[in-house]
Design a protein around this motif. Structure first.
Motif, PDB file in Angstrom:
ATOM      1  N   ALA A   1       0.627  -1.352  -0.114  1.00 23.85           N
ATOM      2  CA  ALA A   1      -0.082  -0.252   0.381  1.00 23.85           C
ATOM      3  C   ALA A   1       0.992   1.488  -0.057  1.00 23.85           C
ATOM      4  N   SER A   2      -0.015   2.229  -0.402  1.00 22.96           N
ATOM      5  CA  SER A   2       1.389   3.700  -0.779  1.00 22.96           C
ATOM      6  C   SER A   2       0.952   4.038   0.849  1.00 22.96           C
ATOM      7  N   GLU A   3       2.025   5.330   0.840  1.00 21.42           N
ATOM      8  CA  GLU A   3       2.070   6.005   2.062  1.00 21.42           C
ATOM      9  C   GLU A   3       0.448   7.665   2.137  1.00 21.42           C
ATOM     10  N   GLU A   4      -0.279   7.091   2.493  1.00 16.09           N
ATOM     11  CA  GLU A   4      -1.292   8.561   1.915  1.00 16.09           C
ATOM     12  C   GLU A   4      -0.199   9.881   2.956  1.00 16.09           C
ATOM     13  N   THR A   5       0.368   9.394   4.034  1.00 13.70           N
ATOM     14  CA  THR A   5       0.890  10.523   4.794  1.00 13.70           C
ATOM     15  C   THR A   5       1.448  11.806   4.619  1.00 13.70           C
ATOM     16  N   LEU A   6       2.636  11.393   3.744  1.00 12.32           N
ATOM     17  CA  LEU A   6       3.683  11.833   2.821  1.00 12.32           C
ATOM     18  C   LEU A   6       3.428  12.505   1.876  1.00 12.32           C
ATOM     19  N   ARG A   7       3.145  14.115   2.443  1.00 12.47           N
ATOM     20  CA  ARG A   7       2.636  14.425   0.962  1.00 12.47           C
ATOM     21  C   ARG A   7       4.242  15.898   0.460  1.00 12.47           C
ATOM     22  N   ILE A   8       4.520  15.416  -0.033  1.00 14.80           N
ATOM     23  CA  ILE A   8       6.200  15.393  -0.267  1.00 14.80           C
ATOM     24  C   ILE A   8       6.228  14.887  -2.394  1.00 14.80           C
ATOM     25  N   ALA A   9       5.904  16.168  -2.627  1.00 22.30           N
ATOM     26  CA  ALA A   9       6.107  16.038  -4.184  1.00 22.30           C
ATOM     27  C   ALA A   9       8.470  15.160  -4.825  1.00 22.30           C
ATOM     28  N   ALA A  10       7.995  14.282  -5.230  1.00 12.73           N
ATOM     29  CA  ALA A  10       9.396  13.981  -5.995  1.00 12.73           C
ATOM     30  C   ALA A  10       9.422  13.353  -7.253  1.00 12.73           C
ATOM     31  N   PRO A  11      10.197  13.144  -8.472  1.00 16.21           N
ATOM     32  CA  PRO A  11      10.889  12.145  -9.282  1.00 16.21           C
ATOM     33  C   PRO A  11      10.076  10.455  -8.436  1.00 16.21           C
ATOM     34  N   ALA A  12       9.532  10.242  -9.905  1.00  8.84           N
ATOM     35  CA  ALA A  12       9.977   8.687  -9.452  1.00  8.84           C
ATOM     36  C   ALA A  12      11.112   7.875  -9.142  1.00  8.84           C
ATOM     37  N   GLY A  13      10.939   6.952  -7.841  1.00  5.30           N
ATOM     38  CA  GLY A  13      12.504   6.472  -7.638  1.00  5.30           C
ATOM     39  C   GLY A  13      12.929   7.170  -6.669  1.00  5.30           C
ATOM     40  N   SER A  14      12.183   8.262  -6.034  1.00  6.70           N
ATOM     41  CA  SER A  14      13.217   9.090  -5.599  1.00  6.70           C
ATOM     42  C   SER A  14      13.390   8.041  -4.481  1.00  6.70           C
ATOM     43  N   VAL A  15      14.145   8.193  -2.848  1.00  5.17           N
ATOM     44  CA  VAL A  15      13.726   7.966  -2.068  1.00  5.17           C
ATOM     45  C   VAL A  15      13.435   9.022  -0.509  1.00  5.17           C
ATOM     46  N   PHE A  16      13.020   8.524   0.327  1.00  2.52           N
ATOM     47  CA  PHE A  16      12.321   9.924   1.159  1.00  2.52           C
ATOM     48  C   PHE A  16      12.783   9.578   2.650  1.00  2.52           C
ATOM     49  N   GLU A  17      14.197   9.921   3.225  1.00  2.00           N
ATOM     50  CA  GLU A  17      14.042   9.462   4.454  1.00  2.00           C
ATOM     51  C   GLU A  17      13.480   9.617   5.887  1.00  2.00           C
TER      52      GLU A  17
END
Ligand SMILES: C[S@@+](CC[C@H](N)C(=O)[O-])C[C@H]1O[C@@H](n2cnc3c(N)ncnc32)[C@H](O)[C@@H]1O
Length: 363
Positions: free
Chosen positions: A190-206
């Motif tokens: 499932a995708s993480e609905e709480t994260l509302r940060i725009a980023a290109p596909a493949g980006s990793v957010f820590e």
């Protein structure tokens, strides 16, 4: 397969894939088989070498920084000198030796060490026993009254979670089992609905949960009770995307999943978010500066010169090599890769090491 790896594989078989933070917490802190629990990993014979282990100059300059901060605090008659993740106790020992000459400083301080590793607690006791330090499992127990806190390569050892941008949005990166039964990275269904940060596909957010909690706790305490703190670590001045999880064994990078419990696992520190946490908690922010600028501003060249005057030829070469290593420039050079961030009660004046040198992109 290591004992811990077998345990993690079994856990995943029973409960399903686990988050990166849980994997890191097990690999580093499992009570019996965690990386830090059963070994001293520092030094040339270990897996990695830290700045205090490279040269006594590092701890000596930090000691004088702490003494300066104490004087700026109004030289309280009693305060806690706290180190987070003290390793072999080398940094604190060098800080204490360098500050013997500061009138009243030693009489006022009380050494507190936040350390989870029994092996390293033993090394710290050997290095610092005469100062009668008090050990704590977590920062909460150590914070009491005015304090000066130092932490070198501590935040990078704290577990974080990772999320990957997919066409369906952010999905958590997990550790599960591959077709061959080995540990493998995967993504949550499932995708993480709480994260509302725009980023290109493949980006990793820590998402550095524990590190930011600890910085917030320290900053909130110092804002209320007085004091200053210094965090030194590898990382970036600006937030960005990318997978910074890395494993190191015998001074070489290895895969983070191959030998949990046998290799050091770390992440890069996002100093922009650390700084935001400091300000939100009501403390003043100093820096971040690069380790190179910080040490040069504190007088590393003068200290190296003073030591060299009393040294023989072999020692002079060692001092010069250590000097170069501590301030080395470039992407992998310690002087640029490592950043130094301080925080303090707002009433304190600017602290040494940050007033002269500013990073170019700080504005
Ligand atoms: C990379 S070593 C740095 C040691 C030392 N500061 C130095 O510069 O040489 C990380 C230190 O943090 C400790 N540590 C790791 N995770 C910790 C945690 N969750 N709480 C307290 N200490 C921790 C380790 O046992 C070790 O002492």
């Amino acid at each position: 397969m290591t004992t811990l790896k077998a345990e993690i594989v079994e856990l995943i078989r029973q409960e399903g894939p686990i988050g990166i933070s849980r994997y890191m917490a097990l690999a580093l802190g499992h009570p019996r088989h965690g990386y830090y629990m059963a070994r001293d990993p520092l030094g040339a014979d270990g897996d990695f070498t830290t700045a205090p282990e490279i040269s006594q100059m590092f701890g000596e300059l930090l000691g004088l920084w702490a003494a300066h901060a104490w004087q700026a605090m109004g030289a309280p008659r009693r305060f806690s000198l706290i180190e987070l993740g003290p390793g072999r106790g080398t940094l604190m020992a060098d800080m204490l030796r360098a500050t013997r000459i500061v009138p009243g400083f030693h009489a006022a301080l009380w050494v507190h060490l936040v350390e989870t590793s029994p092996v390293l607690r033993g090394r710290q006791a050997a290095a610092l026993g005469s100062f009668e330090p008090v050990w704590h499992d977590s920062i909460a127990g150590a914070l009491d009254g005015p304090a000066i806190v130092v932490a070198n390569e501590f935040l990078d050892a704290l577990p974080l979670d990772q999320f990957v941008m997919t066409p369906e949005g952010w999905r958590e990166r997990l550790v599960g089992l591959g077709d061959d039964g080995e540990l493998a990275f995967g993504l949550a269904a499932a995708s993480e609905e709480t994260l509302r940060i725009a980023a290109p596909a493949g980006s990793v957010f820590e998402q550095p949960g524990i590190a930011l909690d600890i910085v917030t706790e320290v900053a909130g305490h110092l804002a209320a009770e007085g004091g200053a703190a210094l965090f030194i670590d590898y990382g970036s001045v600006r937030s960005g995307f990318g997978d910074t999880l890395q494993a190191m064994k015998r001074h070489e990078f290895v895969s983070p999943l191959t030998e949990p419990g046998e290799a050091d696992l770390t992440v890069h520190v996002d100093f922009e978010r650390v700084g935001q946490a400091v300000l939100r908690a009501g403390a003043a922010l100093h820096g971040p500066a690069t380790q190179r600028d910080f040490l040069l501003a504190l007088g590393l060249p003068q200290r190296a010169q003073a030591l060299s005057l009393k040294a023989d030829a072999t020692q002079r070469t060692k001092i010069s090599t250590a000097f170069d290593r501590l301030i080395a420039q470039g992407e992998t050079g310690m002087g640029d890769l490592f950043k130094v961030l301080a925080l303090s009660q707002r009433s304190l004046p600017p602290l040494p090491g940050f007033d002269l040198h500013r990073l170019p992109d700080q504005g």
